[in-house]
Design a protein around this motif. Structure first.
Motif, PDB file in Angstrom:
ATOM      1  N   SER A 150       0.831  -1.209   0.000  1.00 43.26           N
ATOM      2  CA  SER A 150       0.000   0.000   0.000  1.00 43.26           C
ATOM      3  C   SER A 150       0.862   1.253   0.000  1.00 43.26           C
ATOM      4  CB  SER A 150      -0.902   0.011   1.230  1.00 43.26           C
ATOM      5  OG  SER A 150      -1.609  -1.200   1.348  1.00 43.26           O
ATOM      6  N   ARG A 152       0.749   4.778   1.452  1.00 38.98           N
ATOM      7  CA  ARG A 152       0.006   5.505   2.487  1.00 38.98           C
ATOM      8  C   ARG A 152      -0.490   6.861   2.006  1.00 38.98           C
ATOM      9  NH1 ARG A 152       3.795   4.616   7.875  1.00 38.98           N
ATOM     10  NH2 ARG A 152       3.613   2.334   7.982  1.00 38.98           N
ATOM     11  N   GLY A 153      -1.677   7.196   2.449  1.00 39.52           N
ATOM     12  CA  GLY A 153      -2.227   8.514   2.156  1.00 39.52           C
ATOM     13  C   GLY A 153      -2.870   8.639   0.797  1.00 39.52           C
ATOM     14  N   THR A 154      -2.971   7.526   0.045  1.00 41.22           N
ATOM     15  CA  THR A 154      -3.584   7.586  -1.285  1.00 41.22           C
ATOM     16  C   THR A 154      -5.005   7.031  -1.233  1.00 41.22           C
ATOM     17  OG1 THR A 154      -2.712   5.402  -1.887  1.00 41.22           O
ATOM     18  CG2 THR A 154      -1.350   7.333  -2.411  1.00 41.22           C
ATOM     19  N   SER A 155      -5.744   7.275  -2.291  1.00 40.50           N
ATOM     20  CA  SER A 155      -7.102   6.750  -2.393  1.00 40.50           C
ATOM     21  C   SER A 155      -7.451   6.609  -3.867  1.00 40.50           C
ATOM     22  CB  SER A 155      -8.100   7.690  -1.710  1.00 40.50           C
ATOM     23  OG  SER A 155      -8.250   8.890  -2.456  1.00 40.50           O
ATOM     24  N   ASP A 158      -6.653   9.337  -6.407  1.00 43.62           N
ATOM     25  CA  ASP A 158      -5.320   9.526  -6.990  1.00 43.62           C
ATOM     26  C   ASP A 158      -5.116   8.687  -8.244  1.00 43.62           C
ATOM     27  OD1 ASP A 158      -4.069  11.331  -4.985  1.00 43.62           O
ATOM     28  OD2 ASP A 158      -4.488   9.645  -3.631  1.00 43.62           O
ATOM     29  N   GLU A 184     -14.805   0.582  -6.608  1.00 44.86           N
ATOM     30  CA  GLU A 184     -13.789   0.390  -5.564  1.00 44.86           C
ATOM     31  C   GLU A 184     -13.648  -1.090  -5.216  1.00 44.86           C
ATOM     32  OE1 GLU A 184     -12.640   2.229  -1.180  1.00 44.86           O
ATOM     33  OE2 GLU A 184     -13.885   3.357  -2.594  1.00 44.86           O
ATOM     34  N   LEU A 193      -6.302  -1.446  -5.481  1.00 41.57           N
ATOM     35  CA  LEU A 193      -6.479  -0.820  -4.176  1.00 41.57           C
ATOM     36  C   LEU A 193      -6.326  -1.896  -3.102  1.00 41.57           C
ATOM     37  CD1 LEU A 193      -9.652   1.441  -4.682  1.00 41.57           C
ATOM     38  CD2 LEU A 193      -7.261   2.185  -4.734  1.00 41.57           C
ATOM     39  N   ASP A 194      -5.879  -1.480  -1.899  1.00 40.73           N
ATOM     40  CA  ASP A 194      -5.828  -2.444  -0.800  1.00 40.73           C
ATOM     41  C   ASP A 194      -7.179  -2.474  -0.076  1.00 40.73           C
ATOM     42  OD1 ASP A 194      -5.988  -0.244   0.885  1.00 40.73           O
ATOM     43  OD2 ASP A 194      -3.939  -0.397   1.618  1.00 40.73           O
ATOM     44  N   ASP A 196      -8.077  -1.167   2.587  1.00 43.48           N
ATOM     45  CA  ASP A 196      -8.447   0.117   3.188  1.00 43.48           C
ATOM     46  C   ASP A 196      -8.724   1.204   2.144  1.00 43.48           C
ATOM     47  OD1 ASP A 196      -8.156  -0.866   5.782  1.00 43.48           O
ATOM     48  OD2 ASP A 196      -5.985  -0.551   5.720  1.00 43.48           O
ATOM     49  N   GLN A 198      -6.561   2.229  -0.172  1.00 46.50           N
ATOM     50  CA  GLN A 198      -5.358   2.924  -0.610  1.00 46.50           C
ATOM     51  C   GLN A 198      -4.811   2.251  -1.867  1.00 46.50           C
ATOM     52  OE1 GLN A 198      -3.039   4.477   3.228  1.00 46.50           O
ATOM     53  NE2 GLN A 198      -3.338   2.265   3.289  1.00 46.50           N
ATOM     54  N   THR A 200      -2.271   0.484  -4.311  1.00 48.84           N
ATOM     55  CA  THR A 200      -1.063  -0.334  -4.197  1.00 48.84           C
ATOM     56  C   THR A 200       0.004   0.244  -5.120  1.00 48.84           C
ATOM     57  OG1 THR A 200      -1.783  -1.811  -5.982  1.00 48.84           O
ATOM     58  CG2 THR A 200      -2.418  -2.402  -3.717  1.00 48.84           C
TER      59      THR A 200
END
Length: 477
Positions: A150, A152-155, A158, A184, A193-194, A196, A198, A200
């Motif tokens: 992951s 961090r801080g992405t979604s 992005d 999603e 996406l992981d 959570d 975020q 990858t």
């Protein structure tokens, strides 16, 4: 194994897969050796052989029993997870030699009872404590996948919606809005996406709006040099290439194409010509660099164009299970499974280990250099033609004074090169000739000449074979 084969191995000396021991005194000592071999390429320990002189000393009956017991105890109780070495004894000129064969372990990293990790480094072993190197061992065993990690801080914000739509349209024939499940959820199922939400690493490098914002080192640095030395201070063109992997591939190919010549080769006058290095070879090798690079090493891929060659340098040496000979035969190790899968769905990439074979089947002159000590892989494509001399930076004929200055500068440069090589050998005993060329900007013959001069002056000597050995600096004036 026959006595003659053992004597032949002993004559060749210790390597990263062959070790000699007079005796083992403790199970802990045995365990450390088993751990090092299991975490590397495996190998054999010849017990009853002097590791300093190569003399075959042999073992008596009591020593054979004691060491056999130590090996069994170490393998079962002091190595985690357990390993299963093969133990045999062979007579050599009336002396008993014990041979312990250790396979490369499938469940690396292996540790001793204290949790310490060892790997082979030439004929010796060394303890691993660097987190990145430990992760590399996990990745090579398949128990850790860097491209699924992951960021961090992405979604999902992005990620580029247009690229996602194009991906689903090409792979499923549906737009992202018509998948039948939330977008999603689909991206999580594909590890883009992981759990959570975020992105990858693989997802970002294929669908990110600005991947280098989060992964600044994962780009391409391309330079078109004058001449044939990386140590040159002037260049024709230089470019930092970022974006997703498909975009970097496209722009990287365009950069190389702009540096090379195109020949007519019997085509009509209006043809754009045939690239001097086969385009298939360039395509396959640049794709391989982007897909199979190490994502544990924060460094760019480098495209270096010289008058006589093109080099593609990717971070990460071949995993221990592969050699250059293996990849030439099409043997593959899919280091980045998610990225390889996405590449197969978005680019003209098969991921079957056949890219190297297709490149070699062209008439390109290709050289592969696996630089383990520098943790990088270099591909050299030799050019069939060179740019004309008129394109070099200096076009004027130098006068006599400038010729003398040039000669003086050349002498000074050689002396500095010798000093640089001496210091490199001192600080990095296992450095390779190709790494010395890169660090100094000298040609291969130039490096070999300086090495020869240093050896003749008694300042350095080679310990062990060319492959797996190292340099010892005598440090004498």
């Amino acid at each position: 194994m026959t006595a003659e084969k053992i004597k032949e191995i002993v004559r060749c000396g210790e390597t990263s897969t062959v070790q000699f021991k007079k005796l083992f005194k403790t199970a802990e000592d045995v365990a450390n050796e088993l751990v090092a071999f299991s975490n590397s390429n495996g190998g054999q320990i010849f017990i009853g052989v002097d590791d300093k002189t190569g003399e075959i000393l042999g073992l008596d009956y009591d020593q054979l029993r004691e060491i056999g017991s130590l090996v069994a105890s170490a393998a079962d109780d002091r190595v985690r997870p357990a390993v299963f070495p093969q133990v045999e004894t062979e007579p050599v000129d009336g002396k008993a030699v014990m041979i312990v064969t250790v396979k490369k372990g499938p469940d690396a990293p292996y540790t001793n009872k204290k949790g310490e990790i060892y790997v082979k480094q030439g004929p010796d072993k060394r303890r691993v404590s660097d987190n990145n190197e430990i992760l590399r061992i996990f990745a090579e065993s398949g128990s850790f996948q860097p491209d699924r990690q992951s960021i961090r801080g992405t979604s999902i914000k992005d990620l580029d919606r247009y690229l996602l739509d194009e991906f689903f349209q090409n792979s499923l024939g549906k737009s992202a809005d018509n998948l039948g499940i939330p977008l999603e959820t689909a991206l999580k199922n594909l590890f883009i996406l992981d759990e959570d939400g975020q992105a990858t690493l693989g997802g970002m490098m294929f669908f990110g709006i600005n991947p280098q914002r989060f992964c600044p080192a994962f780009n391409i640095k391309a330079v078109w040099f004058y001449g044939n030395s990386i140590g040159g201070t002037e260049y024709r063109s230089s470019r930092d290439i970022g974006g997703t992997i498909p975009r970097m591939f496209k722009l990287g190919m365009e950069f190389i194409d702009g540096c090379l010549l195109r020949r007519q080769e019997g085509q009509n006058f209006n043809s754009i010509g045939v690239l001097e290095i086969p385009e298939i070879a360039l395509t396959e090798l640049l794709q391989n660099a982007l897909v199979h690079r190490s994502w544990l090493k924060p460094a760019p891929i480098r495209i270096l164009v010289f008058d006589n060659r093109v080099e593609i340098v990717s971070p990460g040496a071949l995993p221990p299970s592969l050699t250059v000979a293996d990849i030439k035969l099409g043997n593959a190790f899919q280091r980045n499974q998610l990225i390889a899968n996405l590449c197969a769905k978005t680019m003209d990439y098969r991921g079957l280990g056949s890219g190297i074979i297709r490149a070699l089947q062209t008439d390109a002159n290709i050289e592969f250099q696996n630089e383990a000590s520098g943790d990088q892989f270099r591909v050299i494509l030799w050019r069939t033609e060179q740019k004309s001399k008129e394109e070099t930076p200096s076009e004027k004929e130098p006068d006599i004074n400038s010729k003398e200055k040039s000669k003086e500068k050349e002498i000074v440069g050689k002396e500095k090169g010798k000093e640089k090589i001496f210091e490199l050998l001192k600080s990095i005993p296992g450095i390779t000739s190709s790494e010395l060329q890169e660090q100094t900007g000298l040609s291969r013959s130039g490096v070999e000449k300086i090495i020869r001069q240093l050896k003749e002056a008694g300042k350095i000597r080679r310990i062990g074979p060319d492959k797996g050995g190292h340099w010892e600096v005598m440090d004498r004036e």
